[in-house]
Write a protein that holds these residues in place. Structure first.
Motif, PDB file in Angstrom:
ATOM      1  N   LEU A 160       0.851  -1.304   0.051  1.00 60.03           N
ATOM      2  CA  LEU A 160       0.117   0.015  -0.037  1.00 60.03           C
ATOM      3  C   LEU A 160       0.816   1.305   0.007  1.00 60.03           C
ATOM      4  N   ALA A 161       1.756   1.301   0.694  1.00 60.37           N
ATOM      5  CA  ALA A 161       2.866   2.169   0.884  1.00 60.37           C
ATOM      6  C   ALA A 161       3.413   2.557  -0.575  1.00 60.37           C
ATOM      7  N   LEU A 162       3.743   1.626  -1.372  1.00 63.17           N
ATOM      8  CA  LEU A 162       4.151   1.707  -2.787  1.00 63.17           C
ATOM      9  C   LEU A 162       3.321   2.171  -3.518  1.00 63.17           C
ATOM     10  N   ALA A 163       2.010   1.874  -3.506  1.00 69.00           N
ATOM     11  CA  ALA A 163       0.971   2.526  -4.333  1.00 69.00           C
ATOM     12  C   ALA A 163       0.820   3.860  -4.084  1.00 69.00           C
ATOM     13  N   ARG A 164       0.757   4.321  -2.638  1.00 69.75           N
ATOM     14  CA  ARG A 164       0.548   5.481  -2.489  1.00 69.75           C
ATOM     15  C   ARG A 164       1.565   6.547  -2.922  1.00 69.75           C
ATOM     16  N   ALA A 165       2.916   5.901  -3.045  1.00 72.15           N
ATOM     17  CA  ALA A 165       3.919   7.043  -3.571  1.00 72.15           C
ATOM     18  C   ALA A 165       3.920   6.894  -5.077  1.00 72.15           C
ATOM     19  N   ALA A 166       3.359   5.741  -5.566  1.00 75.80           N
ATOM     20  CA  ALA A 166       3.316   5.884  -7.211  1.00 75.80           C
ATOM     21  C   ALA A 166       2.178   6.681  -7.539  1.00 75.80           C
ATOM     22  N   GLY A 167       0.964   6.642  -6.920  1.00 79.43           N
ATOM     23  CA  GLY A 167      -0.041   7.719  -7.026  1.00 79.43           C
ATOM     24  C   GLY A 167       0.280   9.133  -6.668  1.00 79.43           C
ATOM     25  N   GLU A 168       0.607   9.321  -5.529  1.00 79.96           N
ATOM     26  CA  GLU A 168       1.515  10.863  -5.402  1.00 79.96           C
ATOM     27  C   GLU A 168       2.370  11.340  -6.387  1.00 79.96           C
ATOM     28  N   SER A 169       3.059  10.527  -6.997  1.00 80.45           N
ATOM     29  CA  SER A 169       4.112  10.803  -7.950  1.00 80.45           C
ATOM     30  C   SER A 169       3.394  11.118  -9.203  1.00 80.45           C
ATOM     31  N   ALA A 170       2.505  10.217  -9.525  1.00 79.48           N
ATOM     32  CA  ALA A 170       1.814  10.574 -10.680  1.00 79.48           C
ATOM     33  C   ALA A 170       1.087  11.739 -10.669  1.00 79.48           C
ATOM     34  N   LEU A 171       0.139  12.108  -9.680  1.00 74.88           N
ATOM     35  CA  LEU A 171      -0.456  13.209  -9.414  1.00 74.88           C
ATOM     36  C   LEU A 171       0.307  14.332  -9.519  1.00 74.88           C
ATOM     37  N   ARG A 172       1.651  14.530  -9.062  1.00 70.63           N
ATOM     38  CA  ARG A 172       2.541  15.798  -9.238  1.00 70.63           C
ATOM     39  C   ARG A 172       2.821  15.783 -10.525  1.00 70.63           C
ATOM     40  N   VAL A 173       3.155  14.980 -11.241  1.00 70.93           N
ATOM     41  CA  VAL A 173       3.675  14.942 -12.729  1.00 70.93           C
ATOM     42  C   VAL A 173       2.478  15.386 -13.497  1.00 70.93           C
ATOM     43  N   LEU A 174       1.345  14.821 -13.111  1.00 75.20           N
ATOM     44  CA  LEU A 174       0.083  15.323 -14.285  1.00 75.20           C
ATOM     45  C   LEU A 174      -0.133  16.881 -13.712  1.00 75.20           C
ATOM     46  N   LEU A 175      -0.213  17.355 -12.533  1.00 76.72           N
ATOM     47  CA  LEU A 175      -0.342  18.660 -12.237  1.00 76.72           C
ATOM     48  C   LEU A 175       0.472  19.573 -12.901  1.00 76.72           C
ATOM     49  N   SER A 176       1.836  19.010 -12.770  1.00 76.67           N
ATOM     50  CA  SER A 176       2.836  20.027 -13.457  1.00 76.67           C
ATOM     51  C   SER A 176       2.688  20.002 -14.871  1.00 76.67           C
ATOM     52  N   ALA A 177       2.416  19.056 -15.584  1.00 72.89           N
ATOM     53  CA  ALA A 177       1.950  18.844 -16.987  1.00 72.89           C
ATOM     54  C   ALA A 177       1.104  20.015 -17.357  1.00 72.89           C
ATOM     55  N   ALA A 178       0.019  19.725 -16.569  1.00 72.55           N
ATOM     56  CA  ALA A 178      -1.316  20.633 -16.888  1.00 72.55           C
ATOM     57  C   ALA A 178      -0.933  22.200 -16.611  1.00 72.55           C
ATOM     58  N   ALA A 179      -0.213  22.569 -15.834  1.00 68.85           N
ATOM     59  CA  ALA A 179       0.141  23.776 -15.445  1.00 68.85           C
ATOM     60  C   ALA A 179       0.954  24.307 -16.404  1.00 68.85           C
ATOM     61  N   LEU A 180       2.008  23.690 -16.881  1.00 67.36           N
ATOM     62  CA  LEU A 180       2.956  24.127 -17.922  1.00 67.36           C
ATOM     63  C   LEU A 180       2.092  24.087 -19.435  1.00 67.36           C
ATOM     64  N   LEU A 181       1.063  23.258 -19.491  1.00 66.91           N
ATOM     65  CA  LEU A 181       0.456  23.592 -20.947  1.00 66.91           C
ATOM     66  C   LEU A 181      -0.770  24.688 -20.766  1.00 66.91           C
ATOM     67  N   TYR A 182      -1.522  24.706 -19.706  1.00 65.28           N
ATOM     68  CA  TYR A 182      -2.576  25.445 -19.901  1.00 65.28           C
ATOM     69  C   TYR A 182      -2.542  26.890 -18.939  1.00 65.28           C
ATOM     70  N   ALA A 183      -1.485  27.029 -18.037  1.00 64.35           N
ATOM     71  CA  ALA A 183      -1.373  28.117 -17.215  1.00 64.35           C
ATOM     72  C   ALA A 183      -0.286  29.085 -17.670  1.00 64.35           C
ATOM     73  N   PRO A 184      -0.590  30.335 -17.245  1.00 61.91           N
ATOM     74  CA  PRO A 184       0.302  31.347 -17.572  1.00 61.91           C
ATOM     75  C   PRO A 184       1.836  31.078 -16.992  1.00 61.91           C
ATOM     76  N   VAL A 185       2.957  31.444 -17.441  1.00 62.39           N
ATOM     77  CA  VAL A 185       4.386  31.146 -17.078  1.00 62.39           C
ATOM     78  C   VAL A 185       4.520  31.067 -15.683  1.00 62.39           C
ATOM     79  N   ALA A 186       4.190  32.410 -15.169  1.00 60.46           N
ATOM     80  CA  ALA A 186       4.642  32.402 -13.650  1.00 60.46           C
ATOM     81  C   ALA A 186       3.852  31.402 -12.792  1.00 60.46           C
ATOM     82  N   PRO A 187       2.425  31.303 -12.518  1.00 65.19           N
ATOM     83  CA  PRO A 187       1.713  30.406 -12.040  1.00 65.19           C
ATOM     84  C   PRO A 187       2.184  28.895 -12.140  1.00 65.19           C
ATOM     85  N   ALA A 188       2.536  28.665 -13.454  1.00 63.76           N
ATOM     86  CA  ALA A 188       2.845  27.089 -13.951  1.00 63.76           C
ATOM     87  C   ALA A 188       4.165  26.909 -13.299  1.00 63.76           C
TER      88      ALA A 188
END
Length: 232
Positions: A160-188
């Motif tokens: 379960l700890a490994l699943a949490r780590a994988a899920g949290e890492s994936a969420l961080r990557v997705l949020l970063s990608a979405a911010a870089l694609l759709y948000a202004p530079v400074a907030p991204a």
């Protein structure tokens, strides 16, 4: 010892000892090993074992080792030591040795390790070890120690700890990608910085929670037990 990792575990000594010394339990939380099996031995002899680490979906690197432990010491601590080696052609690690110490301290236990090894493959192996493999091994050891801590303190199963780590890492990557694609530079950039710098959630293993140098910055001495073990 070149690599050092220490964590503080609020758990009973017997529980921590069992989960780190029993091969079936050890392989559940330690990223460095896929499987660990004890080999037959005669009474009074050190314990020999075989280990394997999966490096690709259908490729594993294996090796052998020998270990011994002291469960009852006058100062209340416990210690185990091991030597290990691998002749697998894909193993950068040729041979090495290390130890674990269990030091009671207040309401918990200082659980620490020191180990070192000799790489193979000549100059290429030395460079690969210095810049890639050794930092990765240090990180994997620390992350695994924190996963063991969560198992002992919170009852979080290693899977379960490994699943949490994988899920949290994936969420961080997705949020970063979405911010870089759709948000202004400074907030991204702020979102990306937060994704990289914010510590993992309390229930998610994190290597950064462990010490990576001995307290006081003094070299950690290997236990005498290590000198009694012959190379594996």
């Amino acid at each position: 010892m070149s690599l050092y990792v220490e964590t503080f575990v609020r758990a009973g000594m017997d529980e921590l000892w069992e989960r780190s010394q029993d091969p079936a339990l050890h392989q559940r939380w330690d990223l460095r090993f896929t499987s660990i099996h004890y080999l037959p031995r005669s009474e009074g002899e050190p314990q020999r074992f075989r280990y394997a680490t999966r490096v690709l979906p259908f490729v594993s690197v294996d090796g052998t080792g020998v270990s011994a432990g002291e469960r009852r010491r006058p100062d209340g601590t416990r210690v185990s030591a091991l030597r290990f080696a691998s002749d697998h052609p894909l193993s950068l690690l040729a041979e090495g040795s290390g130890y674990w110490r269990y030091v009671p301290d207040g309401d918990g236990i200082r659980f620490l390790t020191g180990y070192d090894y000799r790489p193979r493959w000549g100059r290429f192996g030395a460079l690969a070890d210095r810049f890639v493999f050794r930092p990765l091994m240090g990180w994997a050891t620390a992350w695994s120690f924190d996963r063991l801590r969560l198992w002992c303190e919170r009852g979080t199963p290693p899977g379960l700890a490994l699943a949490r780590a994988a899920g949290e890492s994936a969420l961080r990557v997705l949020l970063s990608a979405a911010a870089l694609l759709y948000a202004p530079v400074a907030p991204a950039l702020l979102v990306v910085a937060a994704a990289v710098l914010l510590p993992p959630l309390p229930g998610t293993p994190a290597a950064r929670r462990c010490l990576r140098t001995p307290p006081g910055r003094t070299p950690a001495a290997a236990p005498r037990l290590l000198s009694t073990l012959e190379p594996s």
